[in-house]
Motif scaffolding. Structure first.
Motif, PDB file in Angstrom:
ATOM      1  N   PHE A  72      32.068  61.841 102.801  1.00 29.55           N
ATOM      2  CA  PHE A  72      32.942  60.713 102.494  1.00 29.55           C
ATOM      3  C   PHE A  72      33.580  60.167 103.765  1.00 29.55           C
ATOM      4  O   PHE A  72      33.694  58.939 103.943  1.00 29.55           O
ATOM      5  CB  PHE A  72      34.027  61.136 101.506  1.00 29.55           C
ATOM      6  CG  PHE A  72      35.126  60.111 101.338  1.00 29.55           C
ATOM      7  CD1 PHE A  72      34.861  58.888 100.738  1.00 29.55           C
ATOM      8  CD2 PHE A  72      36.410  60.364 101.808  1.00 29.55           C
ATOM      9  CE1 PHE A  72      35.864  57.926 100.602  1.00 29.55           C
ATOM     10  CE2 PHE A  72      37.411  59.420 101.671  1.00 29.55           C
ATOM     11  CZ  PHE A  72      37.144  58.197 101.073  1.00 29.55           C
ATOM     12  N   ALA A  73      33.995  61.046 104.674  1.00 29.69           N
ATOM     13  CA  ALA A  73      34.624  60.620 105.923  1.00 29.69           C
ATOM     14  C   ALA A  73      33.701  59.702 106.714  1.00 29.69           C
ATOM     15  O   ALA A  73      34.125  58.649 107.219  1.00 29.69           O
ATOM     16  CB  ALA A  73      35.005  61.840 106.763  1.00 29.69           C
ATOM     17  N   LEU A  74      32.427  60.083 106.828  1.00 27.66           N
ATOM     18  CA  LEU A  74      31.485  59.268 107.591  1.00 27.66           C
ATOM     19  C   LEU A  74      31.115  57.990 106.847  1.00 27.66           C
ATOM     20  O   LEU A  74      30.936  56.930 107.456  1.00 27.66           O
ATOM     21  CB  LEU A  74      30.236  60.082 107.919  1.00 27.66           C
ATOM     22  CG  LEU A  74      30.258  60.904 109.224  1.00 27.66           C
ATOM     23  CD1 LEU A  74      30.385  59.971 110.426  1.00 27.66           C
ATOM     24  CD2 LEU A  74      31.374  61.921 109.243  1.00 27.66           C
ATOM     25  N   ASP A  75      31.009  58.059 105.521  1.00 26.65           N
ATOM     26  CA  ASP A  75      30.765  56.837 104.729  1.00 26.65           C
ATOM     27  C   ASP A  75      31.886  55.831 104.954  1.00 26.65           C
ATOM     28  O   ASP A  75      31.650  54.638 105.176  1.00 26.65           O
ATOM     29  CB  ASP A  75      30.690  57.173 103.234  1.00 26.65           C
ATOM     30  CG  ASP A  75      29.396  57.863 102.845  1.00 26.65           C
ATOM     31  OD1 ASP A  75      28.485  57.949 103.698  1.00 26.65           O
ATOM     32  OD2 ASP A  75      29.302  58.327 101.688  1.00 26.65           O
ATOM     33  N   LEU A  76      33.122  56.321 104.873  1.00 25.51           N
ATOM     34  CA  LEU A  76      34.279  55.440 105.033  1.00 25.51           C
ATOM     35  C   LEU A  76      34.349  54.890 106.451  1.00 25.51           C
ATOM     36  O   LEU A  76      34.657  53.709 106.656  1.00 25.51           O
ATOM     37  CB  LEU A  76      35.562  56.204 104.691  1.00 25.51           C
ATOM     38  CG  LEU A  76      36.866  55.401 104.733  1.00 25.51           C
ATOM     39  CD1 LEU A  76      36.809  54.210 103.775  1.00 25.51           C
ATOM     40  CD2 LEU A  76      38.057  56.296 104.390  1.00 25.51           C
ATOM     41  N   TYR A  77      34.046  55.731 107.426  1.00 25.09           N
ATOM     42  CA  TYR A  77      34.058  55.269 108.816  1.00 25.09           C
ATOM     43  C   TYR A  77      33.100  54.104 109.016  1.00 25.09           C
ATOM     44  O   TYR A  77      33.434  53.105 109.666  1.00 25.09           O
ATOM     45  CB  TYR A  77      33.701  56.423 109.762  1.00 25.09           C
ATOM     46  CG  TYR A  77      33.736  56.043 111.228  1.00 25.09           C
ATOM     47  CD1 TYR A  77      34.881  56.211 111.983  1.00 25.09           C
ATOM     48  CD2 TYR A  77      32.617  55.492 111.858  1.00 25.09           C
ATOM     49  CE1 TYR A  77      34.923  55.853 113.325  1.00 25.09           C
ATOM     50  CE2 TYR A  77      32.646  55.125 113.189  1.00 25.09           C
ATOM     51  CZ  TYR A  77      33.797  55.309 113.914  1.00 25.09           C
ATOM     52  OH  TYR A  77      33.833  54.941 115.235  1.00 25.09           O
ATOM     53  N   ARG A  78      31.909  54.219 108.449  1.00 23.84           N
ATOM     54  CA  ARG A  78      30.913  53.157 108.623  1.00 23.84           C
ATOM     55  C   ARG A  78      31.379  51.847 107.993  1.00 23.84           C
ATOM     56  O   ARG A  78      31.037  50.763 108.459  1.00 23.84           O
ATOM     57  CB  ARG A  78      29.568  53.595 108.039  1.00 23.84           C
ATOM     58  CG  ARG A  78      28.791  54.556 108.912  1.00 23.84           C
ATOM     59  CD  ARG A  78      27.344  54.689 108.454  1.00 23.84           C
ATOM     60  NE  ARG A  78      27.270  55.262 107.109  1.00 23.84           N
ATOM     61  CZ  ARG A  78      27.252  56.561 106.862  1.00 23.84           C
ATOM     62  NH1 ARG A  78      27.330  57.426 107.862  1.00 23.84           N
ATOM     63  NH2 ARG A  78      27.164  57.015 105.628  1.00 23.84           N
ATOM     64  N   VAL A  79      32.170  51.941 106.925  1.00 23.68           N
ATOM     65  CA  VAL A  79      32.653  50.727 106.263  1.00 23.68           C
ATOM     66  C   VAL A  79      33.791  50.082 107.041  1.00 23.68           C
ATOM     67  O   VAL A  79      33.822  48.858 107.217  1.00 23.68           O
ATOM     68  CB  VAL A  79      33.094  51.048 104.818  1.00 23.68           C
ATOM     69  CG1 VAL A  79      33.735  49.825 104.173  1.00 23.68           C
ATOM     70  CG2 VAL A  79      31.904  51.509 103.982  1.00 23.68           C
ATOM     71  N   VAL A  80      34.748  50.883 107.523  1.00 20.00           N
ATOM     72  CA  VAL A  80      35.950  50.314 108.153  1.00 20.00           C
ATOM     73  C   VAL A  80      35.778  50.086 109.653  1.00 20.00           C
ATOM     74  O   VAL A  80      36.647  49.481 110.288  1.00 20.00           O
ATOM     75  CB  VAL A  80      37.186  51.209 107.903  1.00 20.00           C
ATOM     76  CG1 VAL A  80      37.442  51.358 106.433  1.00 20.00           C
ATOM     77  CG2 VAL A  80      37.036  52.575 108.576  1.00 20.00           C
ATOM     78  N   ARG A  81      34.661  50.509 110.232  1.00 17.70           N
ATOM     79  CA  ARG A  81      34.492  50.367 111.684  1.00 17.70           C
ATOM     80  C   ARG A  81      34.345  48.907 112.111  1.00 17.70           C
ATOM     81  O   ARG A  81      34.467  48.586 113.296  1.00 17.70           O
ATOM     82  CB  ARG A  81      33.267  51.154 112.156  1.00 17.70           C
ATOM     83  CG  ARG A  81      31.923  50.566 111.736  1.00 17.70           C
ATOM     84  CD  ARG A  81      30.776  51.483 112.103  1.00 17.70           C
ATOM     85  NE  ARG A  81      29.486  50.914 111.749  1.00 17.70           N
ATOM     86  CZ  ARG A  81      28.725  50.191 112.551  1.00 17.70           C
ATOM     87  NH1 ARG A  81      29.133  49.938 113.785  1.00 17.70           N
ATOM     88  NH2 ARG A  81      27.558  49.719 112.148  1.00 17.70           N
ATOM     89  N   GLY A  82      34.120  48.030 111.136  1.00 13.63           N
ATOM     90  CA  GLY A  82      33.973  46.621 111.471  1.00 13.63           C
ATOM     91  C   GLY A  82      35.263  45.970 111.912  1.00 13.63           C
ATOM     92  O   GLY A  82      35.245  44.866 112.472  1.00 13.63           O
ATOM     93  N   SER A  83      36.409  46.622 111.669  1.00 16.00           N
ATOM     94  CA  SER A  83      37.678  46.054 112.120  1.00 16.00           C
ATOM     95  C   SER A  83      37.738  46.084 113.641  1.00 16.00           C
ATOM     96  O   SER A  83      37.125  46.935 114.287  1.00 16.00           O
ATOM     97  CB  SER A  83      38.853  46.839 111.530  1.00 16.00           C
ATOM     98  OG  SER A  83      38.774  48.208 111.904  1.00 16.00           O
TER      99      SER A  83
END
Length: 427
Positions: free
Chosen positions: A67-78
């Motif tokens: 989940f941590a890596l999934d979430l990172y990939r989503v929010v890294r666009g900021s």
């Protein structure tokens, strides 16, 4: 003094009621004498010795990492720096998940990678929390706190409150969201600030809590650790840092006077080093990609496991910039987009919490980090805000499939402007 027959019957009845309430873990609203704060009394307290198999513990950790890596990939666009606590987010949502049912629970489990059944998941979180905090010492401090805040008088299911009390040490504190949402918001923010040593302030912004709010689940984490090999302040000097666009800036850079035996690895397109903290198994893993954006986009939990598994003790000199920043995240749309949209909709099923229909209105997160010569201080907090759903009755179908009368009128005065009938729509 001898009691009469009636008095004995009353006394026996009182004893039976007390025993039944204790057995069921019954709760009731009361007022804390010192603070005047409403809170739930319960006969249940946290299980400090949960029986959890190593297999379940490993499965929980693997799921949290995914989940941590999934979430990172989503929010890294900021834009700019990014920092968050996936563990804090998982904990807060795990408490919420305890009350989820049906497709709502299924979607949450898939997004959060909760693969264990509920009766094993929550004890596994409890065991992990206790194991992490057991390492506290003079040089290492980790505090994990959970609390739930409910509308005074609102009926929550006893089973839900028991799960949170037993596995998360989360007691239910009463607030009046309905009549004073702003005061409730301030109280929750004050609790978060207290638990994070003042590092996380104003987690919940104005307007996020309103009169429809019935429950807020909060988690706060505070971390303070001393480096095993501290950097000398005398050696900190300006150093060059190259940005993604190739431009360079000057920043205060720490360094060791000589090499230290620490774990290091390198692979295709990256180098990685692990900086240990004193008196704990915690460490900071730093990955230095050759092509940052390419590597970041392909980093998965599996690849992270491979990197960690390849670390070996070597003699390493480390040069590292000092940094300090905080990062807020509104995860409401993010989590819905990741696949748990039902939890945020009027179709949400949290009937394991309460009979009244609730949905998640907001998931808010904020994190802080400071890295200097002595060590690392970090804090994070997550709030899951629940509100009443706008439950609508099933739609009524009206089919104009036979002759009908119609009129056009002014709704403010009642004046009929046009009137007619349709016997044959074809003319």
């Amino acid at each position: 003094m001898r009691l009469g027959y009636s008095a004995l019957r009353i006394l026996a009845l009182v004893i039976v009621v007390v025993v039944v309430l204790a057995t069921l873990g019954a709760v009731f609203w009361g007022t804390h004498a010192a603070s005047g704060e409403e809170f739930y009394h319960s006969s249940l307290s946290r299980n400090t010795s949960p029986s959890v198999s190593p297999v379940d513990q490993a499965e929980l950790v693997d799921g949290n990492s995914s989940f941590a890596l999934d979430l990172y990939r989503v929010v890294r666009g900021s834009e700019g720096n990014l920092f968050f606590s996936p563990y804090s987010i998982s904990l807060a949502l795990a408490m919420t998940y305890a009350g989820a049912r049906g497709s709502t629970a299924q979607e949450m489990a898939e997004v959060l990678h909760f693969t264990l059944p509920q009766e094993r998941l929550h004890p596994a979180f409890n065991a992990l929390d206790l194991a992490l905090m057991a390492q506290n010492s003079e040089n290492f401090r980790l505090n994990i706190a959970n609390s739930i805040w409910g509308q005074i008088g609102f009926e929550f299911r006893q089973e839900f409150l028991d799960v949170l009390a037993l596995n998360y040490g989360a007691g239910l504190r009463g607030l009046n969201f309905r009549e004073n949402p702003e005061s409730a918001r301030v109280r929750i923010n004050d609790w978060v600030s207290e638990q994070t040593k003042g590092k996380i302030k104003d987690l919940i912004p104005p307007g996020a809590i309103d009169a429809l709010t019935r429950l807020v689940l909060t988690n706060a984490i505070y971390f303070n650790a001393v480096w095993e090999h501290q950097f000398s302040e005398n050696l900190t000097a300006d150093g060059v840092f190259t940005l993604l666009d190739g431009s360079q800036i000057t920043v205060p850079t720490m360094s060791w006077p000589k090499g230290e035996r620490i774990r290091y690895t390198e692979g295709e397109g990256y180098r990685a080093v692990e900086l240990p903290y004193r008196d704990t198994t915690a460490a900071m893993l730093v990955i230095l990609p050759e092509s940052f954006e390419e590597f970041e986009g392909t980093l998965t939990a599996g690849r992270l496991r491979e990197i960690v598994a390849s670390l070996e003790s070597q003699n390493v000199i480390v040069k590292m910039p000092k940094f300090r920043f905080e990062f807020p995240l509104d995860l409401t749309e993010t989590l819905a987009g990741m696949g748990m949209a039902t939890a945020f909709s009027d179709q949400a099923d949290f009937t394991g919490m309460a009979q009244d229909r609730l949905k998640i209105s907001k998931v808010l997160h904020k994190a802080f980090i400071s890295v200097d010569e002595k060590g690392t201080e970090a804090a994070a907090a997550t709030a899951v805000i629940m509100e009443l759903t706008a439950v609508l009755p099933p739609p009524i179908t009206v089919s104009m499939d036979r002759p009908f009368i119609f009129l056009i009128h002014d709704t403010s005065t009642g004046a009929v402007l046009f009137m007619g009938r349709v016997l044959d729509p074809s003319g």
